[in-house]
Write a protein that holds these residues in place. Sequence first.
Motif, PDB file in Angstrom:
ATOM      1  N   GLY A 137       0.840  -1.189   0.000  1.00  8.53           N
ATOM      2  CA  GLY A 137       0.000   0.000   0.000  1.00  8.53           C
ATOM      3  C   GLY A 137       0.874   1.238   0.000  1.00  8.53           C
ATOM      4  N   VAL A 138       0.549   2.205  -0.873  1.00  7.18           N
ATOM      5  CA  VAL A 138       1.335   3.433  -0.979  1.00  7.18           C
ATOM      6  C   VAL A 138       0.418   4.645  -0.853  1.00  7.18           C
ATOM      7  N   LEU A 139       0.865   5.632  -0.094  1.00  5.70           N
ATOM      8  CA  LEU A 139       0.179   6.916   0.032  1.00  5.70           C
ATOM      9  C   LEU A 139       1.119   8.007  -0.456  1.00  5.70           C
ATOM     10  N   VAL A 140       0.584   8.964  -1.204  1.00  5.02           N
ATOM     11  CA  VAL A 140       1.381  10.095  -1.686  1.00  5.02           C
ATOM     12  C   VAL A 140       0.650  11.389  -1.363  1.00  5.02           C
TER      13      VAL A 140
ATOM     14  N   GLU B 286       3.348  19.057  -6.668  1.00  5.17           N
ATOM     15  CA  GLU B 286       4.580  18.867  -5.904  1.00  5.17           C
ATOM     16  C   GLU B 286       4.333  17.773  -4.869  1.00  5.17           C
ATOM     17  N   ILE B 287       5.204  16.795  -4.844  1.00  4.49           N
ATOM     18  CA  ILE B 287       5.085  15.707  -3.872  1.00  4.49           C
ATOM     19  C   ILE B 287       5.647  16.194  -2.542  1.00  4.49           C
ATOM     20  N   THR B 288       4.836  16.123  -1.486  1.00  6.71           N
ATOM     21  CA  THR B 288       5.264  16.620  -0.169  1.00  6.71           C
ATOM     22  C   THR B 288       5.569  15.500   0.831  1.00  6.71           C
ATOM     23  N   GLY B 289       5.223  14.266   0.471  1.00  8.85           N
ATOM     24  CA  GLY B 289       5.520  13.148   1.363  1.00  8.85           C
ATOM     25  C   GLY B 289       4.971  11.849   0.810  1.00  8.85           C
ATOM     26  N   PHE B 290       5.449  10.731   1.337  1.00  9.18           N
ATOM     27  CA  PHE B 290       4.903   9.438   0.918  1.00  9.18           C
ATOM     28  C   PHE B 290       5.105   8.412   2.019  1.00  9.18           C
ATOM     29  N   GLU B 291       4.301   7.360   1.972  1.00  8.74           N
ATOM     30  CA  GLU B 291       4.437   6.207   2.861  1.00  8.74           C
ATOM     31  C   GLU B 291       4.260   4.954   2.013  1.00  8.74           C
ATOM     32  N   ARG B 292       5.099   3.958   2.283  1.00  8.60           N
ATOM     33  CA  ARG B 292       5.007   2.671   1.584  1.00  8.60           C
ATOM     34  C   ARG B 292       5.013   1.553   2.613  1.00  8.60           C
ATOM     35  N   VAL B 293       3.973   0.725   2.619  1.00  8.90           N
ATOM     36  CA  VAL B 293       3.868  -0.379   3.575  1.00  8.90           C
ATOM     37  C   VAL B 293       3.702  -1.676   2.799  1.00  8.90           C
ATOM     38  N   GLU B 294       4.607  -2.625   3.035  1.00  5.75           N
ATOM     39  CA  GLU B 294       4.576  -3.916   2.346  1.00  5.75           C
ATOM     40  C   GLU B 294       4.338  -5.039   3.349  1.00  5.75           C
ATOM     41  N   VAL B 295       3.463  -5.951   3.007  1.00  4.59           N
ATOM     42  CA  VAL B 295       3.128  -7.060   3.899  1.00  4.59           C
ATOM     43  C   VAL B 295       4.369  -7.866   4.263  1.00  4.59           C
TER      44      VAL B 295
END
Length: 292
Positions: A162-165, A261-270
Motif C-alpha cells: 500500500g502506498v500513500l502520496v 509537488e510531492i510533499t511526502g509518501f508512505e510505503r507499507v509492504e506485507v
Amino acid sequence: MAITAADVKQLRESTGAGMMDAKKALTETDGDMDAAVDWLRTKGLAKAAKKADRTAAEGLVAVQVEGGIGVAVEINSETDFVAKNAEFQKLVGDIAKIAVNSSSVEELRDADMGGKPVSERLTDAIAKIGENMTLRRMAKLEGQNVAAYVHNAAADGMGKIGVLVAFTGDDTATARQIAMHIAAVNPAALNEQELDRSIVDKEKAIQMDIARESGKPEQVIEKMIEGRMKKFLAEVTLVNQAFVVNPDLTVGAAAKEAGIEITGFERVEVGEGIAVEREDFAAEVAKAAGKG
C-alpha cells in the motif's frame, strides 16, 4: 490479590485475549497467570491462545483516504490463503476505516469497533478463522491532497503493498502514477534533505574503501566519490529517480510538468522485516517421518 495493568498487559500479549477478558480471567483466578490462561481457554479463546506464538508474515495492507488524510494499515495472517478470505478482507477494510481517526497503532488497537476494541475483534477472528493474526502497524500521511495505490490487490483498497502520496495541486492521476512508482522502486526518502544521514555516511565509507583500493591519488579519489555519491542519491531519493512511467524524466520533473509537488509518501509492504523460519524440503520430510 491486586491485579495490575502490567499483569493484564502480560496476559493479553501471551494469549491474544481482549483487555476486559484478560482482567476478568486474572480476577477469577486470584492473579495466577497460568490459571488465567486456562480460564481464557475454557471460555472459548483457546484457538487465539494456542496460536499467539505462531509467525504471521502474510496478510494484507489496506489503504483509506479521506480528504487530506490517508492511512495504510498492515494486518498479518499466517498464510496467504487467509488473505483471500472474504471475512478477513472485510475485517481489514473496517479496521482501515477506523484508522483514519487514530494517531497510532496503539490507539487503533483500543479504538471502538462495534462495541468492542479493535484488538478484541481481531482476537474473535483468530478464534473463528483459526490462524494467528496481528495488527502490526499503520502509517498515516496528511497533505493538501493524498493519492493511494495498492499493488497486487486482493480486494478493493487492499493488497500486498500500500502506498500513500501527499501532494499539492490537482493532478491526482499523476500522483497515483508516482504512487505506483514508489510501490515498484521503494525509494529510501523523498529527497536528499530527508534521507537518513547514516545511510549516506555508510555508502560514502563503502565507496571510499572501493576507491582507495584503486591506488589513485587522494584528490582523484575525492572526485570519484563525488560522482558516485551523486549517482547513489539519484537512485535512492524519490524526486531524483527516473520515473518508471517515463524514464526520460525524473519523478520530480514529471510532477512539476503535471503542476503538482510531492510533499511526502508512505510505503507499507506485507511482512516487510518479519523473520520467518523456513526449513528445506528434505528437513520437513525427515521431521514428518520421525527422523528429524
